[in-house]
Design an enzyme around this catalytic site. Structure first.
Site, short mmCIF file in Angstrom:
data_model
loop_
_atom_site.label_atom_id
_atom_site.label_comp_id
_atom_site.label_asym_id
_atom_site.label_seq_id
_atom_site.Cartn_x
_atom_site.Cartn_y
_atom_site.Cartn_z
N LYS A 168 25.09 44.45 10.05
CA LYS A 168 26.07 43.38 9.83
C LYS A 168 26.75 43.57 8.48
CE LYS A 168 25.53 39.26 7.99
NZ LYS A 168 26.82 39.14 7.29
N GLU A 241 17.24 44.27 -1.78
CA GLU A 241 17.92 44.75 -3.00
C GLU A 241 18.80 43.61 -3.47
OE1 GLU A 241 17.26 47.31 -4.61
OE2 GLU A 241 16.52 48.84 -3.24
N CYS A 275 25.79 45.58 -8.69
CA CYS A 275 24.49 44.96 -8.96
C CYS A 275 23.92 45.49 -10.27
CB CYS A 275 23.54 45.21 -7.80
SG CYS A 275 23.42 46.92 -7.33
N GLU A 372 24.22 35.76 -13.73
CA GLU A 372 24.85 37.01 -13.30
C GLU A 372 26.32 36.71 -13.00
OE1 GLU A 372 23.90 38.41 -9.33
OE2 GLU A 372 24.25 40.48 -9.92
P1 NAD Z 1 25.22 37.35 -0.45
O1 NAD Z 1 23.76 37.21 -0.65
O2 NAD Z 1 26.06 36.14 -0.45
O3 NAD Z 1 25.54 38.08 0.94
C1 NAD Z 1 24.99 39.33 1.27
C2 NAD Z 1 24.95 39.46 2.77
O4 NAD Z 1 24.03 38.49 3.31
C3 NAD Z 1 26.28 39.22 3.48
O5 NAD Z 1 26.39 40.11 4.56
C4 NAD Z 1 26.12 37.79 3.97
O6 NAD Z 1 26.94 37.51 5.09
C5 NAD Z 1 24.66 37.73 4.34
N1 NAD Z 1 24.07 36.40 4.33
C6 NAD Z 1 24.52 35.28 3.75
N2 NAD Z 1 23.65 34.26 3.94
C7 NAD Z 1 22.61 34.76 4.65
C8 NAD Z 1 21.38 34.21 5.12
N3 NAD Z 1 21.05 32.93 4.90
N4 NAD Z 1 20.55 35.02 5.79
C9 NAD Z 1 20.85 36.32 5.99
N5 NAD Z 1 22.00 36.89 5.57
C10 NAD Z 1 22.87 36.13 4.89
O7 NAD Z 1 25.67 38.40 -1.56
P2 NAD Z 1 27.15 38.92 -1.83
O8 NAD Z 1 27.87 37.78 -2.52
O9 NAD Z 1 27.73 39.53 -0.62
O10 NAD Z 1 26.86 40.10 -2.89
C11 NAD Z 1 26.71 39.86 -4.25
C12 NAD Z 1 25.27 39.87 -4.68
O11 NAD Z 1 24.62 41.03 -4.17
C13 NAD Z 1 25.07 39.96 -6.18
O12 NAD Z 1 24.03 39.08 -6.58
C14 NAD Z 1 24.66 41.39 -6.43
O13 NAD Z 1 23.93 41.60 -7.61
C15 NAD Z 1 23.90 41.69 -5.20
N6 NAD Z 1 23.88 43.13 -4.92
C16 NAD Z 1 22.70 43.80 -5.07
C17 NAD Z 1 22.64 45.16 -4.87
C18 NAD Z 1 21.35 45.89 -5.02
O14 NAD Z 1 21.23 47.00 -4.49
N7 NAD Z 1 20.35 45.35 -5.69
C19 NAD Z 1 23.79 45.86 -4.50
C20 NAD Z 1 24.98 45.15 -4.35
C21 NAD Z 1 25.00 43.78 -4.56
#
Ligand code: NAD
Length: 471
Positions: A168, A241, A275, A372
Site C-alpha cells: 500500500k 521504521e 527520516c 520532529e
Molecule cells: P504516516 O505514519 O502518517 O503514514 C505512513 C503510512 O501509514 C501511509 O501509507 C499511511 O497511509 C499509513 N497509515 C496511516 N494510518 C495508519 C494506520 N492507523 N494503520 C496502518 N497504516 C496507516 O507517516 P507519513 O506522514 O507518511 O511519513 C512521515 C513519517 O515517516 C515521519 O515521521 C518520518 O520520520 C517517518 N519515516 C521513517 C522512515 C524510516 O525508515 N525510519 C522513512 C521515511 C519516513
C-alpha cells in the site's frame, strides 16, 4: 491528469470510489487512484495467499532472476517514473531520478543475497539444520517522502525470501508506485505482488487482517504504535521504521568551508522530509557563528520552487497537513521571540513552499528542538562540552540516526559510539546502502531493514533434526 488502477492477482482493478492526488507545487489534482474496498483488500490478500506455495517452492535462483527483471523494468521506465514522482511528491526532477535509479540499484543488489544455513553436530547421533523460510503474506505500508525507494526496500527482500505481498503506497503519493506495479505484472506470477491504494481505513484494515502474516511499515511513530496494537490479534511479525529527531554534532576542529554544503544537505535534502535528516544541529561555541553564517550562505544559493524547474534545489513540502505542521513550528518559534536567522513564515500558496528556515539557538525545550519537523526548518544550538552535548542528543524518545562532524575521525568515532541511535555518520548524513542494517533504537522502530538483518526479518527459522549417521 494520471489515473492508475490497483493490481490484484495480476489484473488492473478499479473501485467504486477514487481518491485524488494533489500536486504539492500547484495544489491542483494531478491524478486519481482507486479507494480500495474491504472486499478488494480481502481479494488481494487471498491472491497473495494462493500464489505463496508456488512462489516459495521456486529455487532461490529463480527469485533472484525475478528481482533482476524488476530492476531492469525500473531502469527501462525511469523517465516516466521520474515525471510521476516529481508531480506527486514535489521533489526536483534530478532528485526524483536519483530515487528511481537508487531503487533499481537496490533491488539488483538485494537479488545477489543468499540466506544462511546453520548446521550443528554437537549432539551425538543427531544433526540439526536450521534454514530460513518465508513467513507467507507480507503487508507493506509505505510513506510519502520516498515512495518508490521505500517500496522497493520491502519488495526486494520480501519476494527474494519467498513471501508474497500486498503493498500500500501512501494516499498522498500512489502514482509512481501503482504504475510500477502494473509494469511488473508480466515479470512475476499473478498474485505475488499485489498493490492496493486507499484512504485512512486501508492501513488499519491491513494491519489487523488475519490473512497477513507480517507488516513491514515505514511511517510515523504515532502510526507505528497503532500498527503494533492491531497486529497483535494474529501475532503478526513486524518491522517498524519510524520517526527520528537526529542530532548532528559539530566539533570545534571542523573546516567550516568544507562542511557547509554537506551539513546543509544533511538537514535539507528532500526539503527536510527524510527520516534520517539532521533535525537538531549542535555546534560547538567556538565555531557557532561561523557555521551559522556559512549555512545561511548556502541557503541563499538554493532555490525553493517547483520540482520541474531545473533551477529548483528544494521542492515544496509534500502535503497540506505537513505544511501546516511545519508552519506551526515556525510560528511557535516566532511567537516565542526566538531569532530566525533565515527564512520564516511561508507565503500563502499556491504550492506548499516553505523557505529554508534556521532558528538561532532556541531553548533546548522549545518545540522546534523537541518535535520532529519533517520539513525545511532547523534549530541550530550552541554547546560547549562533549559530555553535555551527548546527553542533550540522547535525551530523546527517538533513536534513529545522528552525525558527528570533525577533522579528527577517531575523535568523531568516539562521540559517535556514545549516541543511542541505530545509525551514526561521520562528516556526512543520510547515506544508506543495501549492505548494512538500518534500525531504529528506542521509539524509532522495531527490527531492521537492509543488510542480512533486514533480509532475515522476512523469514522465520526452521530447524530440522535428522539422525546422523542415517539409520
Ligand atoms: P504516516 O505514519 O502518517 O503514514 C505512513 C503510512 O501509514 C501511509 O501509507 C499511511 O497511509 C499509513 N497509515 C496511516 N494510518 C495508519 C494506520 N492507523 N494503520 C496502518 N497504516 C496507516 O507517516 P507519513 O506522514 O507518511 O511519513 C512521515 C513519517 O515517516 C515521519 O515521521 C518520518 O520520520 C517517518 N519515516 C521513517 C522512515 C524510516 O525508515 N525510519 C522513512 C521515511 C519516513
Amino acid at each position: 491528469m494520471h489515473h492508475f488502477d490497483m493490481i490484484i492477482d495480476g489484473k488492473a482493478v478499479s473501485s467504486p470510489a477514487q481518491i485524488e492526488v494533489i500536486d504539492p507545487a500547484t495544489e491542483a489534482v494531478c491524478g486519481t487512484v482507486p479507494d480500495c474496498t474491504r472486499d478488494q483488500l480481502d481479494a488481494a490478500v487471498a491472491a497473495a495467499r494462493a500464489a505463496f506455495p508456488a512462489w516459495r517452492a521456486l529455487p532461490h535462483a529463480d527469485r533472484q532472476d525475478a528481482l533482476r527483471a524488476i530492476a531492469s523494468t525500473i531502469v527501462e521506465h525511469k523517465d516516466e517514473l521520474q515525471q510521476l514522482l516529481t508531480a506527486e511528491q514535489g521533489k526536483p526532477l534530478a532528485a526524483a531520478m536519483g530515487e528511481i535509479e537508487a531503487a533499481a540499484w537496490w533491488i539488483s543488489t538485494v537479488a545477489a543475497s543468499k540466506l544462511p544455513v546453520e548446521t550443528n553436530d554437537m549432539m551425538p547421533g543427531s544433526r540439526s539444520i536450521t534454514k530460513r523460510v518465508p513467513l507467507g503474506v507480507v503487508g507493506a505500508i509505505v510513506p510519502w517522502n520516498f515512495p518508490v525507494l521505500l517500496a522497493v526496500w520491502k519488495i526486494g527482500p520480501a519476494l527474494l525470501t519467498g513471501n508474497t505481498m500486498v503493498l500500500k503506497p501512501s494516499p498522498n503519493t500512489p502514482l509512481a508506485t501503482l504504475r510500477l506495479g502494473a509494469l511488473l505484472q508480466d515479470k512475476l506470477p499473478h498474485g505475488v505482488l499485489n498493490m492496493v491504494s486507499g484512504g485512512d481505513m486501508l492501513g488499519p484494515w491491513m494491519s489487523a487482517h488475519p490473512g497477513i502474516d507480517k507488516i513491514s511499515f515505514t511511517g510515523s511513530t504515532a502510526t507505528g504504535r497503532k500498527v503494533m496494537e492491531s497486529a497483535a490479534a494474529n501475532l503478526k511479525r513486524l518491522t517498524l521504521e519510524l520517526g527520528g529527531n537526529d542530532a548532528a554534532i559539530v566539533l570545534p576542529d571542523v573546516d567550516v568551508a568544507a562542511i557547509a554544503e554537506p551539513l546543509f544537505w544533511a538537514a535539507f535534502a528532500n526539503s527536510g522530509q527524510v527520516c534520517v535528516a539532521a533535525k537538531r544541529l549542535y555546534v560547538h561555541e567556538a565555531v557557532y557563528d561561523e557555521v551559522l553564517a556559512a549555512l545561511k550562505d548556502v541557503a541563499a544559493r538554493m532555490a525553493v520552487g517547483d520540482g520541474r524547474d531545473p533551477q529548483t534545489a528544494l521542492g515544496p513540502v509534500q502535503n497540506r497537513a505537513q505544511f501546516e505542521r511545519v508552519r506551526e513550528l515556525i510560528r511557535d518559534a516566532e511567537a516565542n521571540g526566538y531569532t530566525i536567522a533565515t527564512g520564516g513564515e511561508p507565503a500563502n500558496g499556491p504550492g506548499f513552499f516553505v523557505p529554508v528556515t534556521l532558528v538561532d539557538n532556541p531553548p533546548e525545550q522549545s518545540r522546534v528542538v523537541q518535535e520532529e519537523a519533517f520539513g525545511p526548518v532547523l534549530p541550530v544550538l550552541k554547546f560547549s562540552d562533549i559530555d553535555e552535548v551527548v546527553a542533550r542528543a540522547n535525551a530523546c524518545e527517538y533513536g534513529l540516526g545522528g552525525s558527528v562532524w570533525s577533522s579528527d575521525i577517531d575523535k568523531a568515532a568516539q562521540v559517535a559510539a556514545r549516541l543511542e541511535t541505530g545509525t551514526v555518520w561521520i562528516n556526512s548524513a543520510q547515506g544508506l546502502t543495501p549492505f548494512a542494517a538500518f534500525a531504529g533504537h528506542k521509539q524509532s522502530g522495531i527490527g531492521a531493514e537492509n543488510g542480512l538483518e533486514g533480509l532475515l526479518e522476512f523469514t522465520v527459522p526452521q530447524t530440522i533434526y535428522r539422525p546422523e549417521p542415517a539409520l
